[in-house]
Design a protein around this motif. Structure first.
Motif, mmCIF file in Angstrom:
data_model
loop_
_atom_site.group_PDB
_atom_site.id
_atom_site.type_symbol
_atom_site.label_atom_id
_atom_site.label_comp_id
_atom_site.label_asym_id
_atom_site.label_seq_id
_atom_site.Cartn_x
_atom_site.Cartn_y
_atom_site.Cartn_z
ATOM 1 N N GLN A 457 -4.902 5.249 2.093
ATOM 2 C CA GLN A 457 -3.474 4.930 2.122
ATOM 3 C C GLN A 457 -3.138 4.401 3.517
ATOM 4 O O GLN A 457 -2.622 5.122 4.362
ATOM 5 C CB GLN A 457 -2.628 6.159 1.780
ATOM 6 N N PRO A 458 -3.434 3.127 3.773
ATOM 7 C CA PRO A 458 -3.200 2.581 5.113
ATOM 8 C C PRO A 458 -1.711 2.496 5.408
ATOM 9 O O PRO A 458 -0.882 2.366 4.509
ATOM 10 C CB PRO A 458 -3.829 1.180 5.027
ATOM 11 N N LEU A 459 -1.361 2.573 6.687
ATOM 12 C CA LEU A 459 0.026 2.467 7.098
ATOM 13 C C LEU A 459 0.438 0.999 7.128
ATOM 14 O O LEU A 459 -0.303 0.139 7.595
ATOM 15 C CB LEU A 459 0.229 3.096 8.471
ATOM 16 N N VAL A 460 1.630 0.712 6.602
ATOM 17 C CA VAL A 460 2.161 -0.650 6.602
ATOM 18 C C VAL A 460 3.513 -0.647 7.309
ATOM 19 O O VAL A 460 4.329 0.252 7.113
ATOM 20 C CB VAL A 460 2.308 -1.207 5.173
ATOM 21 N N GLU A 461 3.730 -1.631 8.141
ATOM 22 C CA GLU A 461 5.001 -1.778 8.824
ATOM 23 C C GLU A 461 5.943 -2.637 7.988
ATOM 24 O O GLU A 461 5.536 -3.282 7.020
ATOM 25 C CB GLU A 461 4.775 -2.412 10.199
ATOM 26 N N ALA A 462 7.200 -2.646 8.381
ATOM 27 C CA ALA A 462 8.181 -3.471 7.676
ATOM 28 C C ALA A 462 7.779 -4.942 7.809
ATOM 29 O O ALA A 462 7.342 -5.398 8.865
ATOM 30 C CB ALA A 462 9.570 -3.239 8.253
ATOM 31 N N GLY A 463 7.933 -5.685 6.716
ATOM 32 C CA GLY A 463 7.579 -7.099 6.731
ATOM 33 C C GLY A 463 6.825 -7.483 5.481
ATOM 34 O O GLY A 463 6.740 -6.727 4.503
#
Length: 744
Positions: A457-463
């Protein structure tokens, strides 16, 4: 009570002996039975918590099954913050469980004395998040997480009392109308004859518990008067009237974000990776200074850094009366005529039917209109977690107006904004459900071009982001063959984490039939490592998955194994490659022209066969490898080729012989792929075109390749010594007995 029961009671009907255990004291009594602190009279230091089943319930077959189910589930669990069951005794009357004795005080009892320290509350949030993640990862749901079921000893917390435990694949052990859950901690979507999912239920309850640990008071008080159904309606309306809870600026920002997510009104918004959150909270606790570990401010007093602002949870308006109350599992609730079910009522509707207090922490000078919701609407079809229609029992209009008046007295309009966490999360775990869960083909995933595993479950930033799925065996996302499929799913993550939960359905494929025929007589065929199959003029392989298959055709008197370039004169062998495309349903047809030799042919030895003229030799290829080591057997590009690439080579040197063949510098270079042949010829004008001479050539001995790579109009092809042309299925697949020529 009979002597066989082995349970001795006192004159006050209190157990003093339970089987082999002696009772120190009663720890508590619940709906299913009583829990005692016991010890072994022979070794008093051996202690246990023994839970007896209520005598009246022990006569019910359904209740006994539920008691056994609790024991089975708890016995299978092993987590440092979950109570451990040692044994179950159903042969006693009443039956009882043996559990580890957890020394300490319940969170509920500690809350009665005030708030926890910030350090203790943070540790509790981390440990309970880890425990709930552990339960859910095993399909187990507690359904009664509350302060009274959490034992604290210093900063160590333990989750106990699994009397309402269930598993997602098990039918509920409670009959309709039975007591289920605790009023203040059931999620807002509960009611109307249905029950929320265990996952959503536990997350909401956990959020309230963490909120209460930091604030020192209940988020939702039960009214002191009224029937159970009336109290249920009042409390549930309070929960449904707010977007989420917030423990306020005294709590760490990570805790504020967690509570807001877990207590979201909509169950679809409670998307939290509890495992990674627990790890972050443990780090927050380790970084706390000594002053951070001091007691949190009691609600109603000035909070640090807030100036003259006084923070309140408006749930305090509901009164302090009421112990934890069980909630009916099912029931009939009528909607008051003319009342709106929607939480965003107009001013007129609110005046006649107040939505109830809002327990989000807000300063006195804030306006209720400035409260901000955190939508996290999923952009894919999500599992069925939607809340039930809001239905409630009739409540007196006078009570609703009184509550509305009290709320308006607390929340005075002001132009100031809401005090949000100073730095909320900037990245969110990407939760995705990929269907079908089991694929017959290999599936590799890439997030924004970087490989990820299915369980990650990789971390994703806004965008904006892109999930890419490469489906098929031996497939390269940058250069997929027709047997592969590349599936891109662009998505956007909002500034509040919206869109970080995905549901993806991979495109379907069809199994195909492969038909191999020859007009030259009988032959036998082998597909990959399958057994040989004899055929007169045709053979079919049914239900093949998309992929690249190695096919070997033989005619004549041949050995059991493929003889490659060492076949005897009595055998003719033709290696081929067949590609089953990912898309389409029609059969794959391959025509062959293989005929058994009339008699063995023994060719006279010669220095250089006529058929070798113009072919790239082994010596030239060795010298090229010295300048391009990446294409060696162990180089980065060499490892991308199929397993037969440069078979038998010692580093950058060719072997001196192969079965039935002597290899010299002038020997034709074989055992390479179309991709490597292309790269070699890049500096020599490219591969020889398909229409260039020779179009056919005699096979005078086994040093002459039977096939050659040529450049076709749409990519590399293979031309046979008989002039037959086939399309290359995979650029990285090695074609046996296949040489190549360059333009110059």
């Amino acid at each position: 009570m009979s002597a066989q029961a082995e349970i001795v009671v006192s004159e006050r009907n209190e157990a003093i002996e339970l089987g082999a255990w002696s009772v120190r004291r009663r720890l508590g009594r619940g709906g299913m039975g009583t829990v005692y602190h016991c010890y072994n009279p022979l070794v008093p230091d051996i202690e246990a918590a023994v839970k007896t089943m209520d005598a009246s319930m022990s006569r019910s077959v359904r209740s006994r099954k539920r008691f056994i189910r609790e024991a089975e589930v708890l016995f299978s669990l092993d987590h440092p913050h979950i109570v451990k069951v040692r044994n179950v005794h159903m042969d006693h009357m009443p039956p009882f469980l043996e559990m580890d004795f957890v020394a300490g005080t319940s969170l509920g009892a500690l809350m009665a004395k005030g708030a926890l320290t910030k350090g203790a509350a943070t540790s509790l949030a981390a440990q309970m998040s880890s425990a709930v993640h552990y339960l859910h990862s095993r399909g187990v749901f507690h359904r009664d997480i509350k302060p009274d079921n959490i034992i604290l000893a210093g900063e160590r917390s333990t989750l106990v009392d699994f009397g309402l435990v269930s598993e997602d694949h098990q039918a509920t052990l409670n009959r309709p109308g039975a007591l289920f859950g605790t009023l203040q901690y059931v999620p807002p979507e509960w009611g109307g004859g249905s029950r929320p999912s265990g996952l959503s239920w536990d997350r909401y309850s956990l959020g309230i518990v963490i909120y209460e640990a930091f604030t020192g008071h209940h988020a939702f008080e039960r009214p002191e008067s009224g029937s159970l159904l009336e109290n249920l309606s009042v409390v549930q309306d309070k929960k449904r009237a707010i977007p989420h809870l917030d423990p306020g600026p005294s709590a760490p920002d990570e805790v504020r974000w967690l509570v807001r997510a877990l207590t979201a009104r909509d169950p679809l918004h409670r998307v939290v990776d509890l495992e990674s959150t627990a790890a972050r909270l443990r780090m927050v606790r380790r970084e706390m200074s000594a002053s951070d570990a001091q007691a949190l401010p009691v609600p109603g007093s000035k909070s640090p850094g807030s100036g003259s602002d006084t923070w309140h949870s408006v749930a305090e308006l509901g009164g302090r009366g009421g112990a934890p109350t069980a909630v009916p599992e099912t029931g009939s609730f009528t909607v008051e005529k003319g009342a709106s079910d929607h939480p965003d009522r107009s001013a007129a509707q609110t005046a006649s039917h107040a939505p109830g207090p809002n327990p989000t922490l807000v300063p006195r000078h804030m306006s209720a209109q400035t409260l901000v919701d955190l939508p996290m609407e999923p952009q894919e079809a999500a599992p069925a977690l939607a809340s039930e229609p809001r239905r409630r029992a009739p409540v007196g209009v006078a009570l609703a107006v009184a509550v509305a008046a009290a709320v308006s007295g607390l929340l005075v309009a002001s132009p100031s904004g809401v005090d949000e966490p100073s730095s909320g999360p900037t990245a969110w775990p990407l939760e995705r459900v990929v269907l079908p869960e089991t694929m017959l083909l290999e599936v590799s995933e890439l997030l924004d071009g970087k490989p990820i595993s299915r369980d990650e479950q990789p971390l994703v930033e806004a965008g904006n982001h892109t999930l890419r799925f490469v489906i098929g065996t031996d497939c390269d996302a940058s250069d997929p063959g027709p047997h592969c499929h590349v599936y891109d799913r662009p998505f956007t993550v909002g500034a509040d984490g919206t869109g970080a939960r995905r549901r993806i359905s991979l495109p379907a494929f069809s199994r195909r039939m492969v038909q191999i025929s020859s007009s030259q007589g009988a032959f036998r065929v082998r597909l990959d490592d399958r057994p040989w199959t004899d055929a007169r003029t045709e053979h079919r392989f049914d239900a093949l998955l998309p992929g690249v298959y190695a096919v070997v055709l033989q005619a004549g008197e041949c050995p059991d194994q493929p003889c490659l370039d060492g076949c005897p004169a009595s055998c003719v062998e033709e290696p081929r490659t067949v590609v089953v495309p990912y898309e389409g349903t029609e059969p794959v047809v391959m025509a062959a022209r293989i005929q058994a030799p009339a008699r063995p042919v023994v060719a006279a030895p010669q220095a250089v066969s006529r058929g070798l003229r113009g072919l790239v030799s082994v010596g030239r290829f060795e010298r090229w490898l010295e300048r391009n080591t990446g294409y060696g057997p162990n180089g980065a590009q060499g490892r991308k080729q199929s397993k037969r690439y440069l078979i038998g080579w010692d580093g950058l040197k060719a072997p001196s012989n192969r079965p039935g063949r002597v290899i010299t510098e002038s020997s034709a270079m074989v055992d390479v792929s179309a991709e490597v042949a292309r790269r070699f010829c890049d500096g020599h004008g490219g591969l020889q075109p398909v229409d260039a001479a020779p179009q056919s050539w005699p096979i005078t001995d086994n040093s002459v390749p039977m096939f050659e790579f040529r450049e076709g109009t749409s990519g590399p092809v293979v031309i046979g010594s008989d002039g037959a042309v086939t399309v290359v299925g995979s650029l990285t697949a090695v074609q046996p007995q296949t040489g190549f020529r360059c333009r110059r």
